[in-house]
Design an enzyme around this catalytic site. Sequence first.
Site, PDB file in Angstrom:
ATOM      1  N   TYR A  65      -1.399  -5.843 -12.440  1.00 29.57           N
ATOM      2  CA  TYR A  65      -0.057  -6.386 -12.231  1.00 29.57           C
ATOM      3  C   TYR A  65      -0.013  -7.868 -12.657  1.00 29.57           C
ATOM      4  O   TYR A  65      -0.981  -8.608 -12.421  1.00 29.57           O
ATOM      5  CB  TYR A  65       0.281  -6.232 -10.745  1.00 29.57           C
ATOM      6  CG  TYR A  65       1.614  -6.800 -10.370  1.00 29.57           C
ATOM      7  CD1 TYR A  65       2.785  -6.141 -10.727  1.00 29.57           C
ATOM      8  CD2 TYR A  65       1.715  -7.988  -9.665  1.00 29.57           C
ATOM      9  CE1 TYR A  65       4.019  -6.671 -10.387  1.00 29.57           C
ATOM     10  CE2 TYR A  65       2.942  -8.520  -9.319  1.00 29.57           C
ATOM     11  CZ  TYR A  65       4.096  -7.851  -9.691  1.00 29.57           C
ATOM     12  OH  TYR A  65       5.313  -8.374  -9.358  1.00 29.57           O
ATOM     13  N   ASP A  71      -6.030  -1.251  -5.818  1.00 25.49           N
ATOM     14  CA  ASP A  71      -4.582  -1.374  -5.615  1.00 25.49           C
ATOM     15  C   ASP A  71      -4.000   0.032  -5.767  1.00 25.49           C
ATOM     16  O   ASP A  71      -4.009   0.600  -6.856  1.00 25.49           O
ATOM     17  CB  ASP A  71      -4.008  -2.347  -6.663  1.00 25.49           C
ATOM     18  CG  ASP A  71      -2.506  -2.547  -6.524  1.00 25.49           C
ATOM     19  OD1 ASP A  71      -1.814  -1.613  -6.081  1.00 25.49           O
ATOM     20  OD2 ASP A  71      -2.028  -3.640  -6.886  1.00 25.49           O
ATOM     21  N   ARG A 126       3.321 -14.751  14.496  1.00 28.27           N
ATOM     22  CA  ARG A 126       2.480 -14.873  13.297  1.00 28.27           C
ATOM     23  C   ARG A 126       1.163 -14.129  13.510  1.00 28.27           C
ATOM     24  O   ARG A 126       0.613 -13.521  12.604  1.00 28.27           O
ATOM     25  CB  ARG A 126       2.223 -16.346  12.928  1.00 28.27           C
ATOM     26  CG  ARG A 126       1.192 -16.470  11.810  1.00 28.27           C
ATOM     27  CD  ARG A 126       1.231 -17.783  11.029  1.00 28.27           C
ATOM     28  NE  ARG A 126       1.499 -18.962  11.826  1.00 28.27           N
ATOM     29  CZ  ARG A 126       0.659 -19.499  12.706  1.00 28.27           C
ATOM     30  NH1 ARG A 126      -0.528 -18.970  12.921  1.00 28.27           N
ATOM     31  NH2 ARG A 126       1.014 -20.575  13.386  1.00 28.27           N
ATOM     32  N   LYS A 143       7.159  -1.329  -3.004  1.00 28.36           N
ATOM     33  CA  LYS A 143       7.375  -0.228  -3.930  1.00 28.36           C
ATOM     34  C   LYS A 143       7.524   1.091  -3.163  1.00 28.36           C
ATOM     35  O   LYS A 143       8.467   1.238  -2.425  1.00 28.36           O
ATOM     36  CB  LYS A 143       6.235  -0.205  -4.955  1.00 28.36           C
ATOM     37  CG  LYS A 143       5.857  -1.598  -5.506  1.00 28.36           C
ATOM     38  CD  LYS A 143       6.931  -2.237  -6.360  1.00 28.36           C
ATOM     39  CE  LYS A 143       6.687  -3.705  -6.662  1.00 28.36           C
ATOM     40  NZ  LYS A 143       5.407  -4.047  -7.257  1.00 28.36           N
TER      41      LYS A 143
END
Length: 388
Positions: A107, A179, A55, A204
């Site tokens: 978004y 972004d 992690r 993406k």
Amino acid sequence: MEKKLNPAELKLDSLAVHGNMGHDGHAHAVSFPIYQTATYINTNFGHDIDFSYSRCANPTRDELEKTVALLEGAKYGFAFSSGLAAETALFSTLSKGDHVVIGDDVYGGTYRLSRDTFPRYGVEFTVVDFSYPEKVEAAITPATKYLYVETPTNPMMKVCDIAAIAEIAKKHSVKLVVDNTFMTPVFQKPLSLGADVVIHSGTKYLAGHNDTMAGFLLTSDEDIRTAVAFNRNTEGAALAPFDSWLVLRGIKTLTLRMRKHHENAVKVAQWLTNCKAVDKVFFIGLDSHPSKAIIDKQCTGYGGMLSFTLKDTSKVRHALCDYKMIMFAESLGGVQTLITYPLTQTHASIPKEVRDSIGITENLLRLSVGIEDAEDIIADLASVLEDC
Ligand SMILES: *Cc1c(COP(=O)(O)O)cnc(C)c1O
């Protein structure tokens, strides 16, 4: 023979292929290994070790984070399990009473975080159209910490002037977050234009094959780095080793793919502009785009995203569902051409009056132009849209 790669000397095409280390220092494997492990032997009792628990850090994720940071020109990179996990880690650097100015056409999931999630913890958001820098400046208050923007926006392809907004951010001592999912570092480098943080949905274009989810936060700001590192470790949304490897693999062809997406989108947009069934086309590569001068200044390509409206709303179902090759599906940025209905898919969580004001209407369709042969994409579109 030990390879001595100096990423700082490489151009973007080479960086994308070779990444940070370019190979595995242990067995000299050409493909960086997937360190599929949760934990590591502590070989140095009483001292910090580089890898203790996945992690916190994992070598495959490390290679990916450093690679994406190099591509964006950032000192630091963090890979998350999705784009929204990256945004959550960013917004949770804020405290009760802090304020964010956010774009009006972001978004859908980002909109939900800003409308539903973080206001419950006392973080306030003001929604502004970033194409008007004066509106952004007017929305800044003494409590503002971040300006948060997408450019081009999804799905209306509005563009804002990153350098102009960055100047406003500096003047008011707030941080600018961009972004960069749609453009990728291949076509737009927000940090070089004065932004402080870059966010990606790595799902993406970076991964590029519609086969994995990922998110990134890139920055050279020491305070943001420290706060985000703490949040990522504490909230626990770090990207898994196998997914990190998939994105690393995808990035090797990022520059090639982006050029092909761009070429195909230019052809498709041209065809749509002349298609009788189509009313408006929204694409940053059109000379008629209202922000053409800014696009020419800050982008080196147009990417593969475009939207268009149909004249006849009753033909929407046909225009989404009846292709042979193009798939009716959410998401974008992969090798396959996808067509999306923002109204019920990506932007369903946005209230109707907000959607109407942005232009997300019943007849708006979004196309993520893939890397197939442009003639096949256009033939498929023609077979359906010519009888719409
Ligand atoms: C998809 C997307 C996101 C969210 O990323 P996920 O990986 O789906 O969590 C954020 N911003 C943009 C522009 C996107 O397209």
